[in-house]
Design an enzyme around this catalytic site. Structure first.
Site, PDB file in Angstrom:
ATOM      1  N   HIS A  38       0.839  -1.207   0.000  1.00 54.14           N
ATOM      2  CA  HIS A  38       0.000   0.000   0.000  1.00 54.14           C
ATOM      3  C   HIS A  38       0.879   1.263   0.000  1.00 54.14           C
ATOM      4  O   HIS A  38       0.766   2.124  -0.884  1.00 54.14           O
ATOM      5  CB  HIS A  38      -0.922  -0.024   1.231  1.00 54.14           C
ATOM      6  CG  HIS A  38      -1.807   1.181   1.366  1.00 54.14           C
ATOM      7  ND1 HIS A  38      -3.151   1.153   1.093  1.00 54.14           N
ATOM      8  CD2 HIS A  38      -1.542   2.463   1.734  1.00 54.14           C
ATOM      9  CE1 HIS A  38      -3.673   2.353   1.283  1.00 54.14           C
ATOM     10  NE2 HIS A  38      -2.713   3.179   1.673  1.00 54.14           N
ATOM     11  N   GLU A  39       1.759   1.342   0.987  1.00 48.28           N
ATOM     12  CA  GLU A  39       2.616   2.530   1.081  1.00 48.28           C
ATOM     13  C   GLU A  39       3.553   2.632  -0.119  1.00 48.28           C
ATOM     14  O   GLU A  39       3.870   3.731  -0.587  1.00 48.28           O
ATOM     15  CB  GLU A  39       3.410   2.538   2.393  1.00 48.28           C
ATOM     16  CG  GLU A  39       2.550   2.531   3.669  1.00 48.28           C
ATOM     17  CD  GLU A  39       1.476   3.616   3.718  1.00 48.28           C
ATOM     18  OE1 GLU A  39       1.623   4.641   3.030  1.00 48.28           O
ATOM     19  OE2 GLU A  39       0.471   3.421   4.433  1.00 48.28           O
ATOM     20  N   HIS A  51       1.863   4.534  -2.873  1.00 48.45           N
ATOM     21  CA  HIS A  51       1.975   5.993  -2.731  1.00 48.45           C
ATOM     22  C   HIS A  51       3.376   6.457  -3.137  1.00 48.45           C
ATOM     23  O   HIS A  51       3.549   7.469  -3.803  1.00 48.45           O
ATOM     24  CB  HIS A  51       1.750   6.407  -1.273  1.00 48.45           C
ATOM     25  CG  HIS A  51       0.329   6.272  -0.813  1.00 48.45           C
ATOM     26  ND1 HIS A  51      -0.727   6.814  -1.504  1.00 48.45           N
ATOM     27  CD2 HIS A  51      -0.206   5.673   0.286  1.00 48.45           C
ATOM     28  CE1 HIS A  51      -1.854   6.555  -0.850  1.00 48.45           C
ATOM     29  NE2 HIS A  51      -1.569   5.859   0.225  1.00 48.45           N
ATOM     30  N   HIS A  90       4.023   6.341  -6.871  1.00 43.10           N
ATOM     31  CA  HIS A  90       3.210   7.411  -7.446  1.00 43.10           C
ATOM     32  C   HIS A  90       3.940   8.755  -7.293  1.00 43.10           C
ATOM     33  O   HIS A  90       4.094   9.522  -8.249  1.00 43.10           O
ATOM     34  CB  HIS A  90       1.852   7.433  -6.734  1.00 43.10           C
ATOM     35  CG  HIS A  90       0.850   8.385  -7.311  1.00 43.10           C
ATOM     36  ND1 HIS A  90      -0.325   8.692  -6.666  1.00 43.10           N
ATOM     37  CD2 HIS A  90       0.836   9.112  -8.455  1.00 43.10           C
ATOM     38  CE1 HIS A  90      -1.020   9.553  -7.402  1.00 43.10           C
ATOM     39  NE2 HIS A  90      -0.337   9.840  -8.490  1.00 43.10           N
TER      40      HIS A  90
HETATM   41 ZN   LIG Z   1      -2.918   5.331   1.765  1.00 45.27          ZN
END
Ligand SMILES: [Zn+2]
Length: 601
Positions: free
Chosen positions: A392-393, A396, A399
């Site tokens: 998940h992290e 980010h 991105h």
């Molecule tokens: Zn998040």
């Protein structure tokens, strides 16, 4: 007696498991030099005040200077806050962080004249300036976003009146916060080991996950007993908050508070309303999920406090951090070699602060500024859930990496509307990877349930909140009272509609609205739901192995804020003004629900 495991001190953590902040500032002296520079530059920014209209070159210079100040400020801010997060008990870090917080407020005040003055320019004057100074076109999306507010910015005198009252306008929220976080006292109860625990919002979630039904039931009833006692006050803070938002929207020439809030990100109101409509159409899926829970937990009645306890047993998969890194690389391999090379960069160059230590901030996040590495903070434990957190992290972080390496500073950030899509897409890819690679029934059931629970909590629950938020604002706008009884009656019925015929309609749940801080965030929650649904659909596109889909997805990661969020997502392959991406996401939910039913049914 159980052995108490002591966390290591910060200086005892192996250096390769810590993030390298010396790449931001080699020494604290460098940090202080930049700090002083920001202060000075912000101070002298007023030299442009009253001059934006003069000519294109001056306008350009002012815009550049403003971004330069913000850029340096971000570095200073990121350095101080990350140092503080790594050991919040360190007094030196605390002091540094506090002075930077003050600097942020100071700078924002010193730059605040810019936008109102800019909006005194007419569109024709702006076009003329662009002709004089073509370099202004490098800021055309910023200018477009600023000028879009033109019809909603008032005269200087009126703006000053509004700004002066901003504290007063936020009083309902502040009152909610002190009441909810400081004043409310919850009773002491026995946890599943028979030990006394003082109930709080903080541990409520953990108690609701207990496999001991007595614990969940008592937590639920005790919590809402307290909210019931204060329900009239909560109704007052919530209704005053709604009234404030409706009022501000009206004076700023918006037709509704919803329109005003969504205009900030240029999101059409139809995106919000479509989410509510399509979700309502698919509520029978949530009803089926509730029925499955009832069956698996072997209950005569399924209550609201039975919705969080695990139904697929404890996860049998465990990962060390090194194993998790390998697994993450495999799960994300569908995104291509370039994407993977940056994930490896994150692993190999100390972008990640891995393990817990005394005083370290809890949880996990991805951060950094335009000029720094996109760092990650973790508090690693060898669980499957932590593997999900890692990907998940990482979503980010990559991105941010792509955006910062493909966009100039002025477009080097992205809006919250698109942010969670990158992280949740990665979680979806991991889900599919695990389902494809593990035959073990227990593992499969756990992974399927992990996904379904995520979907329930993010798409169904946040849409329920979004629907409530819209109703409560409309209720106030129509001049109807929002008393505790009126709100609770509506909320109870809404909850029944969402969870369906199998749920026992506990009286307590009709008070849930009273304890949700997000209802004070101004039309915020719907983005959790749209983001999760978009990510499910995008992950399916990527897994279909059509290179064009993956390419489109990477284009989104590289776009930053160079266009409106809705247009960026269109290019990525999801038109969020349309029903289709939601339909696809509900299809995936249904398919995985079928699989779980078959597996354990
Ligand atoms: Zn998040």
């Amino acid at each position: 007696m159980a052995e108490v495991k002591q966390l290591p001190k910060r200086e005892e953590v192996p250096v390769e498991l810590t993030w390298d902040l010396t790449k931001i500032y080699a020494t604290d002296t460098d940090f202080e030099a930049d700090f002083a520079k920001v202060k000075k530059e912000a101070e002298s920014f007023k030299k442009y005040q009253g001059k934006l209209k003069e000519n294109g070159d001056t306008l350009l210079e002012a815009i550049k200077e403003m971004f330069a100040i913000q850029r340096r400020l971000e570095n200073v801010y990121v350095y101080a806050s990350m140092k503080n997060d790594q050991d919040t008990a360190n007094a030196e870090n605390q002091a540094k962080n506090a002075t930077v917080q003050k600097l942020v407020a100071e700078v924002s005040e010193k730059l605040s004249w810019f936008q109102p003055e800019l909006l005194h320019l007419t569109i024709e004057e702006l076009e003329e300036a662009k002709k004089q100074t073509p370099e202004l076109n490098e800021y055309s999306q910023n200018l477009r976003e600023w000028f879009e507010m033109k019809d909603h910015v008032l005269s200087d005198k009126e703006e000053a009146l509004l700004a002066g009252a901003s504290d007063i306008f936020s009083a309902p929220e502040s009152t909610f916060e002190v009441l909810n976080d400081a004043d409310l006292k919850f009773p002491v109860m026995k946890d599943e080991n028979g030990d006394d625990v003082e109930l709080s919002e903080g541990i409520y979630g953990t108690l609701l996950e207990s496999t001991d039904r007595r614990v969940r039931k008592e937590a639920f009833q005790n919590l809402y007993k307290v909210y019931r006692q204060f329900r009239h006050t909560f109704a007052m803070t919530l209704s005053s908050h709604n009234r404030t938002e409706n009022y501000v929207a009206k004076v700023r020439n918006y037709s509704t508070a919803q329109e005003a809030a969504l205009a900030n990100n240029h999101i059409p109101v139809s995106v919000y309303d479509t989410l509510i409509n399509v979700t309502n159409k698919h509520l029978p899926l949530l009803h089926r999920y509730v029925a499955l829970r009832k069956k698996l937990l072997n209950l005569d009645e399924v209550h609201m406090y039975d919705l969080y306890t695990p139904i697929a047993g404890e996860p049998t998969l465990k990962y060390t951090y090194d194993e998790a890194k390998e697994e993450a690389l495999k799960a994300l391999a569908v995104l291509g070699d370039d994407y993977l090379s940056h994930v490896k960069e994150a692993f190999d160059n100390r972008w990640i602060d891995v393990v817990a230590n005394q005083g370290k901030r809890g949880g996990a996040y991805s951060g950094g500024s335009y000029d720094t590495a996109p760092y990650i903070l973790l508090n690693w434990q060898d669980t499957l859930d932590n593997l999900f957190t890692l990907v998940h992290e990482m979503g980010h972080t990559i991105h941010s990496y792509y955006t910062r390496h493909n966009q100039p500073y002025q477009y080097g950030d992205y809006s919250i509307f698109v942010a969670e899509i990158a992280s949740t897409t990665n979680e979806n890819l991991l889900t599919q990877y695990l389902l494809d690679h593990f035959e073990d029934k227990k593992v499969k059931a756990y992974v399927l349930n992990h996904y379904l629970d995520g979907f329930k909590g993010t798409v169904f629950r946040q849409t329920q909140f979004a629907e409530f938020e819209k109703w409560s604002h409309e209720q106030d706008a129509a001049g109807k009272p929002l008393t505790a009884d009126v709100i609770s009656k509506y909320y109870g019925e809404l909850n029944k509609r969402y969870y369906g015929p199998d749920i026992f309609n506990d009286d307590e749940i009709s008070l849930e609205w009273a304890r949700i801080p997000h209802f004070y965030y101004n039309y915020y929650v719907y983005q959790y739901a749209t983001g999760f649904a978009a990510a499910t659909t995008l992950a399916q596109n990527i897994l279909n192995d059509n290179p064009a889909d993956t390419q489109a997805y990477l284009t989104y990661l590289k776009s930053g804020s160079s266009e409106y969020p809705i247009d960026i997502m269109k290019k990525a392959g999801v038109d969020m003004t349309n029903e289709e991406y939601l339909e696809k996401a509900f299809d995936v939910f249904e398919k995985r629900l079928n699989e779980l039913e078959k597996l354990i049914g």
